[in-house]
Write an enzyme that holds these catalytic residues in place. Structure first.
Site, PDB file in Angstrom:
ATOM      1  N   CYS A 114     -12.697  -6.246  -8.098  1.00  0.00           N
ATOM      2  CA  CYS A 114     -12.722  -6.153  -6.664  1.00  0.00           C
ATOM      3  C   CYS A 114     -14.128  -6.342  -6.045  1.00  0.00           C
ATOM      4  O   CYS A 114     -14.126  -6.435  -4.685  1.00  0.00           O
ATOM      5  CB  CYS A 114     -11.836  -4.984  -6.263  1.00  0.00           C
ATOM      6  SG  CYS A 114     -10.476  -4.855  -7.175  1.00  0.00           S
ATOM      7  N   HIS A 254     -13.479  -2.963   0.702  1.00  0.00           N
ATOM      8  CA  HIS A 254     -12.301  -3.291  -0.153  1.00  0.00           C
ATOM      9  C   HIS A 254     -10.945  -2.759   0.363  1.00  0.00           C
ATOM     10  O   HIS A 254     -10.843  -1.530   0.463  1.00  0.00           O
ATOM     11  CB  HIS A 254     -12.445  -3.163  -1.533  1.00  0.00           C
ATOM     12  CG  HIS A 254     -11.311  -3.508  -2.545  1.00  0.00           C
ATOM     13  ND1 HIS A 254     -10.858  -4.573  -2.305  1.00  0.00           N
ATOM     14  CD2 HIS A 254     -10.727  -2.699  -3.542  1.00  0.00           C
ATOM     15  CE1 HIS A 254      -9.730  -4.589  -3.317  1.00  0.00           C
ATOM     16  NE2 HIS A 254      -9.907  -3.354  -4.115  1.00  0.00           N
ATOM     17  N   ASN A 284      -3.483  -5.325  -1.957  1.00  0.00           N
ATOM     18  CA  ASN A 284      -4.845  -5.228  -2.258  1.00  0.00           C
ATOM     19  C   ASN A 284      -5.170  -6.646  -3.013  1.00  0.00           C
ATOM     20  O   ASN A 284      -4.203  -7.275  -4.023  1.00  0.00           O
ATOM     21  CB  ASN A 284      -4.856  -4.378  -3.394  1.00  0.00           C
ATOM     22  CG  ASN A 284      -6.149  -4.099  -4.412  1.00  0.00           C
ATOM     23  OD1 ASN A 284      -6.860  -5.005  -4.186  1.00  0.00           O
ATOM     24  ND2 ASN A 284      -6.440  -3.124  -5.093  1.00  0.00           N
TER      25      ASN A 284
HETATM   26  O1  UT7 Z   1      -8.406  -1.945  -6.322  1.00  0.00           O
HETATM   27  C1  UT7 Z   1      -9.255  -1.370  -7.268  1.00  0.00           C
HETATM   28  C2  UT7 Z   1      -9.187   0.002  -6.843  1.00  0.00           C
HETATM   29  N1  UT7 Z   1      -7.885   0.452  -6.721  1.00  0.00           N
HETATM   30  C3  UT7 Z   1      -7.541   1.720  -5.701  1.00  0.00           C
HETATM   31  O2  UT7 Z   1      -8.434   2.243  -5.458  1.00  0.00           O
HETATM   32  C4  UT7 Z   1      -6.012   2.178  -6.073  1.00  0.00           C
HETATM   33  C5  UT7 Z   1      -6.317   3.564  -6.034  1.00  0.00           C
HETATM   34  N2  UT7 Z   1      -5.096   4.775  -6.270  1.00  0.00           N
HETATM   35  C6  UT7 Z   1      -4.158   4.597  -5.346  1.00  0.00           C
HETATM   36  O3  UT7 Z   1      -4.173   3.834  -4.288  1.00  0.00           O
HETATM   37  C7  UT7 Z   1      -2.935   5.359  -5.568  1.00  0.00           C
HETATM   38  O4  UT7 Z   1      -3.230   6.152  -6.420  1.00  0.00           O
HETATM   39  C8  UT7 Z   1      -1.707   4.729  -5.724  1.00  0.00           C
HETATM   40  C9  UT7 Z   1      -1.367   4.178  -4.345  1.00  0.00           C
HETATM   41  C10 UT7 Z   1      -1.653   3.687  -6.864  1.00  0.00           C
HETATM   42  C11 UT7 Z   1      -0.442   5.933  -5.916  1.00  0.00           C
HETATM   43  O5  UT7 Z   1      -0.578   6.745  -4.875  1.00  0.00           O
HETATM   44  P1  UT7 Z   1      -0.656   8.333  -5.387  1.00  0.00           P
HETATM   45  O6  UT7 Z   1      -0.408   8.959  -4.235  1.00  0.00           O
HETATM   46  O7  UT7 Z   1      -1.760   8.601  -6.135  1.00  0.00           O
HETATM   47  O8  UT7 Z   1       0.847   8.549  -6.128  1.00  0.00           O
HETATM   48  P2  UT7 Z   1       0.804   9.063  -7.841  1.00  0.00           P
HETATM   49  O9  UT7 Z   1       0.637   7.724  -8.803  1.00  0.00           O
HETATM   50  O10 UT7 Z   1       0.167  10.365  -7.956  1.00  0.00           O
HETATM   51  O11 UT7 Z   1       2.608   9.251  -7.966  1.00  0.00           O
HETATM   52  C12 UT7 Z   1       3.143  10.120  -6.915  1.00  0.00           C
HETATM   53  C13 UT7 Z   1       4.565   9.978  -7.241  1.00  0.00           C
HETATM   54  C14 UT7 Z   1       5.093  10.052  -8.670  1.00  0.00           C
HETATM   55  O12 UT7 Z   1       6.224  10.795  -8.856  1.00  0.00           O
HETATM   56  P3  UT7 Z   1       6.276  12.205  -9.498  1.00  0.00           P
HETATM   57  O13 UT7 Z   1       5.663  12.081 -10.584  1.00  0.00           O
HETATM   58  O14 UT7 Z   1       5.632  12.879  -8.506  1.00  0.00           O
HETATM   59  O15 UT7 Z   1       7.746  12.480  -9.308  1.00  0.00           O
HETATM   60  C15 UT7 Z   1       5.239   8.552  -9.080  1.00  0.00           C
HETATM   61  O16 UT7 Z   1       6.221   8.328  -9.822  1.00  0.00           O
HETATM   62  O17 UT7 Z   1       5.213   8.807  -6.817  1.00  0.00           O
HETATM   63  C16 UT7 Z   1       6.076   7.978  -7.692  1.00  0.00           C
HETATM   64  N3  UT7 Z   1       5.551   6.498  -7.535  1.00  0.00           N
HETATM   65  C17 UT7 Z   1       6.368   5.939  -6.506  1.00  0.00           C
HETATM   66  N4  UT7 Z   1       7.591   6.007  -5.959  1.00  0.00           N
HETATM   67  C18 UT7 Z   1       7.886   5.202  -5.134  1.00  0.00           C
HETATM   68  C19 UT7 Z   1       4.456   5.774  -7.950  1.00  0.00           C
HETATM   69  N5  UT7 Z   1       4.917   4.689  -7.346  1.00  0.00           N
HETATM   70  C20 UT7 Z   1       5.685   4.676  -6.536  1.00  0.00           C
HETATM   71  C21 UT7 Z   1       6.555   3.592  -5.805  1.00  0.00           C
HETATM   72  N6  UT7 Z   1       7.703   3.837  -5.382  1.00  0.00           N
HETATM   73  N7  UT7 Z   1       6.145   2.500  -5.940  1.00  0.00           N
END
Ligand code: UT7
Length: 327
Positions: A114, A254, A284
């Site tokens: 990125c 980004h 993204n």
């Molecule tokens: O481009 C390079 C750099 N990339 C980044 O900077 C990305 C950085 N990370 C992020 O943007 C975020 O961490 C994400 C958007 C990828 C994820 O958001 P989060 O708030 O960190 O969610 P999480 O991974 O902690 O997941 C929270 C919950 C989980 O369920 P439980 O374990 O709490 O029951 C996931 O299974 O949300 C669930 N989950 C979803 N639910 C519905 C994960 N993906 C989804 C989804 N739809 N698509």
């Protein structure tokens, strides 16, 4: 005045297929609500039949060249930041060089995920400090939809395809690129990776069953590192130029997550109108995200002669970096 690198044209290109959050609801266990509140993304574009990385990169390049009033034959160098090339060989940059008929240009791809566009601009800057007559095309272009596991809701909702480009040349005037800062931390590479398809893990049934052909990300961990790195590299650029945050006219960061952009805005004390946002439209797009945003900002006249622009990027590797310029 020393030679300074200036951007004299920008362009972007998006593929034809629109994929909304509603469309994704029919594909994986997710919701428009979850995607919007956790990421800010509402839709993204992905490639359709016949659309490739080099196809998008070439279209973006033509738009940038047209704005710059530069003919392809005048180009000295083409740099493409990408992690999703059409093929390992030839590079996307060589394919673009062929399509444009940029006969005199050298061409290479750059692998900095990125941060690819910022890394690319920083290389262009160094060439132009030596020779301000050079004309360099810097592109960020991705087809991430071909590296996403469409059954993995933790990644497939995040990414989109697209390309952005800038034509860079030199001036003796007191404007242009003022500073670039590049960083990396390979020790954290496993947090955001495509393990397979390279020479370490070529295509075997076993590799495909492990899903190593796809992007794998430990989102929460990446998030934590991204906010820290982006904030620190933004301060590094501000301090290097003696700028206070209220002197910044536009921040282009980004576009990975709206919450990261909000965090950065708050930490730097910027108002919302100074932080460019288009993540809701494109998701993204990795190396393409900053040049697409730059082109949109430029074409909507958010950048005027003299505007102080700060660009910051973070991505897999990890890599991160900043670029400060007076437009
Ligand atoms: O481009 C390079 C750099 N990339 C980044 O900077 C990305 C950085 N990370 C992020 O943007 C975020 O961490 C994400 C958007 C990828 C994820 O958001 P989060 O708030 O960190 O969610 P999480 O991974 O902690 O997941 C929270 C919950 C989980 O369920 P439980 O374990 O709490 O029951 C996931 O299974 O949300 C669930 N989950 C979803 N639910 C519905 C994960 N993906 C989804 C989804 N739809 N698509």
């Amino acid at each position: 005045m020393p030679n300074r690198a200036i951007i004299i044209g920008t362009g972007s290109a998006l593929p034809s297929r629109l994929l909304t959050n509603r469309d994704l609801e029919a594909m994986v266990e997710t919701s428009d609500e979850w995607i919007k509140t956790r990421t800010g993304i509402e839709q993204r574009y992905i490639v359709g039949e016949g659309e490739t990385n080099s196809f998008l990169a070439t279209r973006a390049a033509k738009n940038a060249l047209e704005m710059a009033g530069v003919r392809p034959q005048e180009l000295d160098l083409i740099i493409v930041g990408t992690l999703t090339p059409d093929t390992p060989m030839p590079s996307v940059a060589c394919l673009v060089q062929k399509e444009l008929g940029a006969k005199k240009a050298g061409a290479f791809d750059l692998s900095a995920t990125c941060s690819g566009f910022i890394y690319g601009l920083s290389i262009a800057d160094k060439f132009i400090r030596d020779n301000r007559k050079m004309k360099i095309l810097v592109i960020g272009s991705e087809v991430l939809s071909r590296r996403v596991n469409w059954t993995d809701r933790t990644t497939c909702v995040l990414f989109g395809d697209g390309a952005g480009a800038a034509v860079v040349t030199g001036t003796k005037e007191d404007r242009g690129i003022l500073s670039t800062h590049l960083h990396a931390d390979g020790a954290l590479g496993d947090l955001l990776t495509i393990k397979g398809l390279g020479t370490a893990h070529p295509v075997t049934m076993e590799m495909l069953e492990l899903g190593w052909q796809y992007i794998q990300m430990q989102g929460r961990e990446v998030f934590k590192h991204a906010v820290k790195a982006l904030e620190s590299v933004a301060w590094e650029a501000l301090n290097a130029n003696g700028w206070t945050t209220d002197q910044v006219d536009l921040l282009i960061a980004h576009q990975a997550n709206m919450r990261i952009l909000d965090f950065l805005r708050e930490k730097l004390g910027l108002t919302t109108d100074k932080v460019f946002i288009n993540i809701h439209k494109y998701g993204n797009t990795s190396a393409a995200s900053i040049p697409i945003a730059l082109d949109e900002a430029n074409r909507s006249r958010l950048l005027l002669p003299g505007s102080k622009l700060l660009m910051v990027a973070f991505g897999g590797g990890f890599t991160w970096g900043s670029l400060a310029m007076r437009w």
